[in-house]
Enzyme design. Structure first.
Site, mmCIF file in Angstrom:
data_model
loop_
_atom_site.group_PDB
_atom_site.id
_atom_site.type_symbol
_atom_site.label_atom_id
_atom_site.label_comp_id
_atom_site.label_asym_id
_atom_site.label_seq_id
_atom_site.Cartn_x
_atom_site.Cartn_y
_atom_site.Cartn_z
ATOM 1 N N CYS A 84 1.206 33.711 9.150
ATOM 2 C CA CYS A 84 1.691 34.671 10.114
ATOM 3 C C CYS A 84 1.506 33.348 11.947
ATOM 4 O O CYS A 84 1.488 33.143 12.653
ATOM 5 C CB CYS A 84 0.350 34.926 10.725
ATOM 6 S SG CYS A 84 0.202 36.309 9.948
ATOM 7 N N GLU A 121 0.555 -1.199 0.181
ATOM 8 C CA GLU A 121 -0.304 -0.126 -0.208
ATOM 9 C C GLU A 121 1.260 0.967 -0.436
ATOM 10 O O GLU A 121 0.998 2.553 0.914
ATOM 11 C CB GLU A 121 -0.031 0.532 1.301
ATOM 12 C CG GLU A 121 -2.362 -0.929 1.676
ATOM 13 C CD GLU A 121 -2.710 -0.437 3.046
ATOM 14 O OE1 GLU A 121 -2.095 -0.142 3.692
ATOM 15 O OE2 GLU A 121 -3.650 -1.286 2.993
HETATM 16 N N1 LLP Z 1 -1.591 1.917 4.065
HETATM 17 C C1 LLP Z 1 -1.974 2.555 5.504
HETATM 18 C C2 LLP Z 1 -2.958 2.132 6.655
HETATM 19 C C3 LLP Z 1 -1.745 4.384 5.889
HETATM 20 O O1 LLP Z 1 -2.115 4.853 7.004
HETATM 21 C C4 LLP Z 1 -0.480 4.667 5.209
HETATM 22 C C5 LLP Z 1 -0.410 6.346 5.817
HETATM 23 C C6 LLP Z 1 -0.353 4.309 4.087
HETATM 24 C C7 LLP Z 1 -0.920 3.125 3.559
HETATM 25 C C8 LLP Z 1 0.988 4.872 3.165
HETATM 26 O O2 LLP Z 1 1.872 4.992 3.702
HETATM 27 P P1 LLP Z 1 3.199 5.682 3.059
HETATM 28 O O3 LLP Z 1 3.088 4.989 1.661
HETATM 29 O O4 LLP Z 1 2.680 7.125 2.317
HETATM 30 O O5 LLP Z 1 4.515 5.566 3.741
HETATM 31 N N2 LLP Z 1 1.890 12.653 6.757
HETATM 32 C C9 LLP Z 1 2.581 12.060 6.939
HETATM 33 C C10 LLP Z 1 2.797 10.733 6.649
HETATM 34 C C11 LLP Z 1 1.104 9.935 6.796
HETATM 35 C C12 LLP Z 1 0.890 8.567 6.516
HETATM 36 C C13 LLP Z 1 -0.526 7.993 7.367
HETATM 37 N N3 LLP Z 1 -0.395 7.099 6.771
HETATM 38 C C14 LLP Z 1 3.974 12.935 6.521
HETATM 39 O O6 LLP Z 1 3.819 13.945 5.925
HETATM 40 O O7 LLP Z 1 5.000 12.240 6.535
#
Ligand code: LLP
Length: 447
Positions: free
Chosen positions: A374, A303
């Site tokens: 700000c 994922e």
């Molecule tokens: N699967 C699930 C259940 C998730 O919660 C997430 C991300 C992913 C897959 C994908 O993860 P990735 O491959 O994108 O790392 N806002 C944070 C990241 C939050 C991720 C939330 N869940 C940032 O900007 O670093």
């Protein structure tokens, strides 16, 4: 201190033209900034496609999963990293599925005509209406996060007299060694059914005994921006242990997902893990783990979000005010900031930049790139060495494709930026810039 970055952090079609301008897919980003305004998010379709195909491909490419996992496998793109109709269509055309976490993401996916059977619904507090929407639209899998949700979903399914294919999200108590706010697999987490407390095992038994639920598989997602392979492999082991134990209660692991979370480099000094290396490690862990436990190989589902879309996006800003404090720091402010990219303020995330109209010039000064909002914490880059910056210059920040626009806000009544997709030498708008009318729309005047 960051030096001006090599183009390796930029989309794969990025080049520096002879006039010193940054080009993406043959398009001068200075022209894009002029035509569409700034802040502007530029997405490179070729990079997105190449990164999807590095995971999996429907077109016979040699990709990581088909080379390393000898059983069916699929990849669902985590929409939360960045979603709009056009990107959902591009992801669908690459043969990936989609992971959504809200009715809103599901709605946009449907607007895109995304095949609903290839959509999975996640979330730690799904509303009854989100679960009902998922059932009514034929979403492929619902990933159940808690015992309460399991009971609620069984009830919703019973009222419709349907049997729902589900996974259970397990919390394996594994440290992903990433920023605290991005760890999701520890025992002390709001996500998932803890292994350690026995909740995961009890949920498996509850799911098996429900006539309205079919337990197809197990899932864990331990965090995001993970730059080590070992936590992923330990997660696989922990979940296969559970699968083996639950086998004694009649459970068969048909599908298995160790989530997403593969990190990407944001600055030159960051380590990077190739998609293929990650897929190979996870695949080997599953194959080896199943062999040693005598389990048949499940369908493996990855994922990824960031590792597909992050490096495909570039943020363009126009340089405005310079403030030099001798002996202290030079602040150079740009026309965006924490409202379109809250990551530096939230996680202390580091970035680097290129002056897109001076990409061939030598860096000569170290500055802080400040946003226009700000808050003193609205600093996009604390220290970066760049050519001399003047008002009107265009600053390009690479690796801006994931979790920027997706987490953007209207703080200070900012207009959320536009996004364009470049493909075959053409730029097309995929998200309009917000307007004053958009901001006014939700207001109600007292009469
Ligand atoms: N699967 C699930 C259940 C998730 O919660 C997430 C991300 C992913 C897959 C994908 O993860 P990735 O491959 O994108 O790392 N806002 C944070 C990241 C939050 C991720 C939330 N869940 C940032 O900007 O670093």
């Amino acid at each position: 201190m960051d030096q001006a970055p090599a183009l390796k952090l930029f989309p794969q079609t990025a080049q520096i033209a002879s006039d010193g301008h940054l080009h993406i897919d043959g398009l001068d980003v200075i022209d894009l900034a002029r035509e569409f305004g700034t802040p502007l998010y530029v997405y490179d379709a070729e990079t997105i496609s190449a990164r999807c195909r590095a995971y999996i491909s429907t077109e016979g490419y040699r990709c990581a999963l088909s080379s390393h996992y000898p059983a069916p496998a699929e990849v669902t793109y985590a929409a939360k990293a960045f979603l709009c109709v056009r990107i959902a269509q591009l992801i669908a055309s690459e043969g990936l599925g989609l992971d959504v976490v809200s009715g809103g993401e599901l709605y946009i996916a449907r607007q895109a005509g995304f095949p609903t059977a290839r959509i999975h619904l996640h979330g730690n507090n799904k509303s009854a209406s989100e679960m009902a929407q998922a059932l009514d639209t034929g979403v492929g899998r619902i990933v159940v996060d808690s015992a309460q949700e399991l009971a609620e979903l069984a009830h919703i399914a019973a009222t419709r007299d349907v049997v729902v294919p589900i996974w259970l999200r397990v919390s394996p108590d594994i440290d992903a060694h990433t920023h605290t706010y991005r760890k999701t697999g520890l025992l002390d987490s709001k996500f998932g059914l803890p292994l350690a407390t026995g909740d995961a095992a009890r949920a498996v038994q509850a799911a098996l005994s429900s006539p309205y639920l079919t337990l197809r598989g197990l899932h864990a997602h331990i965090g995001s921006q993970i730059l080590e392979l070992e936590p992923f492999c330990r997660t696989v082991e922990a979940l296969l242990d559970l699968a083996e134990e639950m086998g004694r209660h009649g459970f068969s692991l048909h599908e298995f997902s160790p989530g997403g979370g593969l990190g990407v480099p944001y600055v030159d000094a960051d380590p990077g893990i190739e998609i293929e290396t990650y897929v190979r490690s996870v695949s080997h862990a599953v194959v080896h783990g199943c062999q040693t436990r005598g389990l048949p190989l499940p369908r493996l589902v990855l994922e990824p979000g960031r590792s597909i879309i992050g490096p495909a996006g570039v943020a363009l800003y126009t340089v405005g005010v310079r403030k030099e404090i001798p002996g202290v720091r030079t602040y150079v402010s740009v026309d965006g900031g924490m409202a379109d990219n809250p990551r530096p303020a939230l996680y202390g995330a580091q970035y680097t930049a290129l002056v897109a109209n001076k990409a061939d010039q030598r860096p000569i000064e170290t500055v802080a790139i400040a946003g226009k909002f700000c808050e003193s914490g609205d600093i996009l880059i604390h220290r970066v060495c760049l050519p001399y910056l003047e008002p009107g210059d265009i600053l390009a920040i690479p690796v801006s494709g994931a979790y920027h626009l997706a987490m953007s806000s209207n703080y200070n009544h900012a207009h959320r930026p536009a996004a364009v997709l470049v493909r075959d030498g053409q730029a097309r708008i995929i998200l309009h810039r917000e307007t004053d009318e958009d901001l006014a729309r939700r207001n109600v005047a007292l009469s």
